[in-house]
Design a protein around this motif. Structure first.
Motif, mmCIF file in Angstrom:
data_model
loop_
_atom_site.group_PDB
_atom_site.id
_atom_site.type_symbol
_atom_site.label_atom_id
_atom_site.label_comp_id
_atom_site.label_asym_id
_atom_site.label_seq_id
_atom_site.Cartn_x
_atom_site.Cartn_y
_atom_site.Cartn_z
ATOM 1 N N HIS A 145 44.287 75.081 44.658
ATOM 2 C CA HIS A 145 43.288 75.369 45.283
ATOM 3 C C HIS A 145 43.043 74.788 46.502
ATOM 4 O O HIS A 145 42.604 73.455 46.316
ATOM 5 C CB HIS A 145 42.209 75.457 44.597
ATOM 6 C CG HIS A 145 41.965 76.375 43.359
ATOM 7 N ND1 HIS A 145 42.533 77.870 43.471
ATOM 8 C CD2 HIS A 145 41.832 76.357 41.967
ATOM 9 C CE1 HIS A 145 42.607 78.152 42.265
ATOM 10 N NE2 HIS A 145 42.285 77.472 41.087
ATOM 11 N N ASN A 176 40.637 74.320 49.338
ATOM 12 C CA ASN A 176 39.107 74.699 49.780
ATOM 13 C C ASN A 176 38.914 74.091 51.015
ATOM 14 O O ASN A 176 39.222 72.782 51.321
ATOM 15 C CB ASN A 176 38.207 74.056 48.891
ATOM 16 C CG ASN A 176 37.925 75.280 47.633
ATOM 17 O OD1 ASN A 176 37.074 75.643 46.865
ATOM 18 N ND2 ASN A 176 39.176 75.840 47.071
ATOM 19 N N HIS A 229 45.448 73.848 39.343
ATOM 20 C CA HIS A 229 46.199 74.233 37.915
ATOM 21 C C HIS A 229 47.795 73.681 38.175
ATOM 22 O O HIS A 229 48.413 74.697 38.167
ATOM 23 C CB HIS A 229 45.963 75.632 37.384
ATOM 24 C CG HIS A 229 44.548 76.130 37.724
ATOM 25 N ND1 HIS A 229 43.645 75.610 36.781
ATOM 26 C CD2 HIS A 229 44.326 77.087 38.211
ATOM 27 C CE1 HIS A 229 42.624 76.500 37.248
ATOM 28 N NE2 HIS A 229 42.916 77.200 38.303
ATOM 29 N N GLU A 256 45.675 83.467 41.703
ATOM 30 C CA GLU A 256 44.851 83.838 40.675
ATOM 31 C C GLU A 256 43.691 84.447 41.143
ATOM 32 O O GLU A 256 43.090 85.439 40.898
ATOM 33 C CB GLU A 256 44.486 82.702 39.680
ATOM 34 C CG GLU A 256 43.604 81.581 40.343
ATOM 35 C CD GLU A 256 43.458 80.698 39.195
ATOM 36 O OE1 GLU A 256 43.814 80.782 38.079
ATOM 37 O OE2 GLU A 256 42.470 79.626 39.620
ATOM 38 N N HIS A 257 43.214 84.247 42.376
ATOM 39 C CA HIS A 257 42.048 84.830 43.315
ATOM 40 C C HIS A 257 42.301 86.295 43.623
ATOM 41 O O HIS A 257 41.177 87.152 43.663
ATOM 42 C CB HIS A 257 41.400 84.071 44.198
ATOM 43 C CG HIS A 257 40.850 82.594 43.693
ATOM 44 N ND1 HIS A 257 40.409 81.730 44.561
ATOM 45 C CD2 HIS A 257 40.836 82.132 42.506
ATOM 46 C CE1 HIS A 257 40.325 80.435 43.719
ATOM 47 N NE2 HIS A 257 40.481 81.041 42.623
HETATM 48 C C1 MLT Z 1 38.849 76.799 39.839
HETATM 49 O O1 MLT Z 1 39.952 76.845 39.363
HETATM 50 O O2 MLT Z 1 38.073 76.053 39.775
HETATM 51 C C2 MLT Z 1 38.568 78.295 40.628
HETATM 52 O O3 MLT Z 1 39.518 79.097 40.507
HETATM 53 C C3 MLT Z 1 38.894 77.577 42.111
HETATM 54 C C4 MLT Z 1 38.007 77.586 43.306
HETATM 55 O O4 MLT Z 1 36.616 77.702 42.775
HETATM 56 O O5 MLT Z 1 38.159 77.324 44.298
#
Ligand code: MLT
Ligand code: ZN
Length: 457
Positions: free
Chosen positions: A379, A381, A372, A410-411
């Motif tokens: 993010h 990953n 975002h 946010e997580h």
């Molecule tokens: C997203 O924005 O899709 C999730 O917060 C991020 C994720 O799955 O890593």
């Protein structure tokens, strides 16, 4: 390990057969959505009322049992699963959803109401709910408050904390705190929603919330805009924010992630030419924003290609290049999810540096970046390493903090990131966190292994 029958009996006095010991049933509450965090538990309890929640917390306090509150189990940092054999307190049974209060533009919802149901009920009443996340079908009101869920529309409406006008919750003492009036102005001391939002079930168990609604925006335009570099995409994002007051989402995806989404879902690539960087934007208004969106995109420099959609199915197709990242990455094995925020001035440097930093730490690891960007939230990953190999987490979180960012956008912290919390919070802040925890949950019943090290002590 099984609990003594008298303990199970004590909890059944509160919720009857909704205190479940059947290992097969309990097992479905013990692993997180990503499959990275695998716990175990002797018992799952599923109350249906606030009084039952209070009864469970009181009983667990007496019995010296730890509880892990759980909503839709869509958390990503191991904060909602019983990693140390805790009792699972499922809040999915608290499903009351009151009629929308049209004068106030608010609604009171039980902790177990799924986001999609909340959205649907708001929309049926002519309103909209400001927060949206990809796991909307399972994520619950209580879980979203506990984790202060952000998601796709924070740019316009703020995070969950900005929606919560009132709260009902059970403290670790078993006492029920209820402040659901929904007064917009209420300067009478500490702000419970502010304190409980993002506390990850460590201070109180949310049972209901009074939520603000926003006016619906029936006309929507989605555009996927391609760039040569992250820097130019970020410049464009800044310009679009100024040019388009109805900009609702501004997301970043990169070519490797889009390729992966296409191979995992069978979708076609968005353009005949493979571009390195994309912004996905959504503009939503009371009148058709397509013209103003196209005009704004024309004024930005460095655009290589644009796809615009107004029709719902085509808009959903463009969104899928972004939203399907999570499921596509999961096809490669349980990822490490490192959700960070950077100051916008440092975001391009971070995105450009992080894959090499990860590869230097663990050569087999692969980095996937999306997020975002309107909020500076990216993010990270990482796949190709075992769930308990924390070398990558360490270098990525240090890189983000070193550039002035936060280790969680946010997580949340959960269990996954608690050893790095001091990168984002000072010793004074952490001491104040512990004092709060002790005041509201003196016997450490609520999620004792989450957020703070040493179980809040
Ligand atoms: C997203 O924005 O899709 C999730 O917060 C991020 C994720 O799955 O890593
Ligand atoms: Zn996200």
């Amino acid at each position: 390990m099984a609990l003594p029958p008298r303990v199970v009996e004590r909890l059944r006095q509160v919720v009857g057969p909704r205190a479940v010991t059947d290992p097969e049933v309990v097992a479905s509450y013990t692993t997180d959505w990503t499959g990275r965090f695998v716990g175990h538990s002797p018992l799952m309890v599923r109350p249906r009322t606030t009084d039952e929640v209070a009864g469970i917390v009181t009983a667990c306090r007496e019995l010296e049992l730890a509880l892990v509150p759980q909503g839709g189990n869509t958390g990503l940092v191991g904060g909602g699963v019983p990693l140390r054999g805790e009792v699972v307190l499922s809040l999915t049974g608290l499903k009351d959803l009151e009629a929308v209060d049209d004068r106030a533009g608010q609604v009171t919802a039980g902790a177990g109401v799924a986001l999609a149901d909340l959205q649907q009920s708001a929309s049926a009443a002519g309103w909209s709910y400001g927060v949206d996340i990809a796991s909307r079908d399972s994520a619950t009101v209580g879980g979203m408050i506990a984790t202060n869920a952000g998601g796709l529309r924070v740019l316009r409406y703020g995070d969950t904390r900005a929606q919560v006008m009132g709260l009902e919750a059970v403290l670790g003492t078993g006492a029920v705190l209820s402040h659901l009036g929904g007064l917009v102005k209420d300067n009478t001391g500490y702000h419970w929603p502010g304190l409980v939002c993002g506390s990850e079930g460590t201070l109180a168990v949310v049972t209901a919330a009074r939520l603000r609604l926003v006016p619906p925006m029936p006309y929507r335009t989605v555009a996927l805009v391609a760039f040569a570099a992250v820097d130019s995409a970020l410049d464009a994002a800044g310009l679009l924010r100024r040019a388009l007051p109805s900009l609702e989402a501004c997301e970043l995806v990169l070519a490797p992630g889009v390729d992966l989404v296409c191979s995992a879902t069978g979708m076609h690539p968005p353009f005949p030419v493979r571009h390195p960087v994309f912004l996905l934007i959504e503009v939503a208004d009371r009148t058709d924003p397509t013209g103003s969106t196209a005009e704004a995109v024309e004024t930005i420099g460095g655009v290589l290609d644009v796809a615009v959609a107004t029709e719902p199915a085509r808009r959903a197709d463009l969104w899928r290049y972004r939203e399907a990242h999570t499921e596509a990455i999961n096809t490669l094995g349980a990822p490490h999810k490192l959700d960070v925020t950077l100051p916008l001035g440092a975001l391009a440097e971070f995105v450009d540096t992080v894959p090499a930093t990860v590869a230097a730490a663990v050569p087999t690891a692969r980095t996937w970046l999306f997020g975002h960007v309107g909020d500076g939230n990216i993010h990270v990953n990482v796949t190709g390493l075992s769930p308990d190999d924390y070398r990558v987490d360490d270098v990525v979180l240090r890189l983000a903090a070193g550039l002035g960012g936060s280790i969680s956008a946010e997580h949340g912290i959960g269990t996954a990131k608690k050893r790095w919390l001091s990168l984002s919070r000072s010793p004074t802040e952490l001491a104040a966190f512990r004092s709060l925890k002790h005041a509201l949950d003196p016997d450490n019943v609520l999620n004792p292994n989450v957020l703070l090290d040493s179980a809040g002590g």
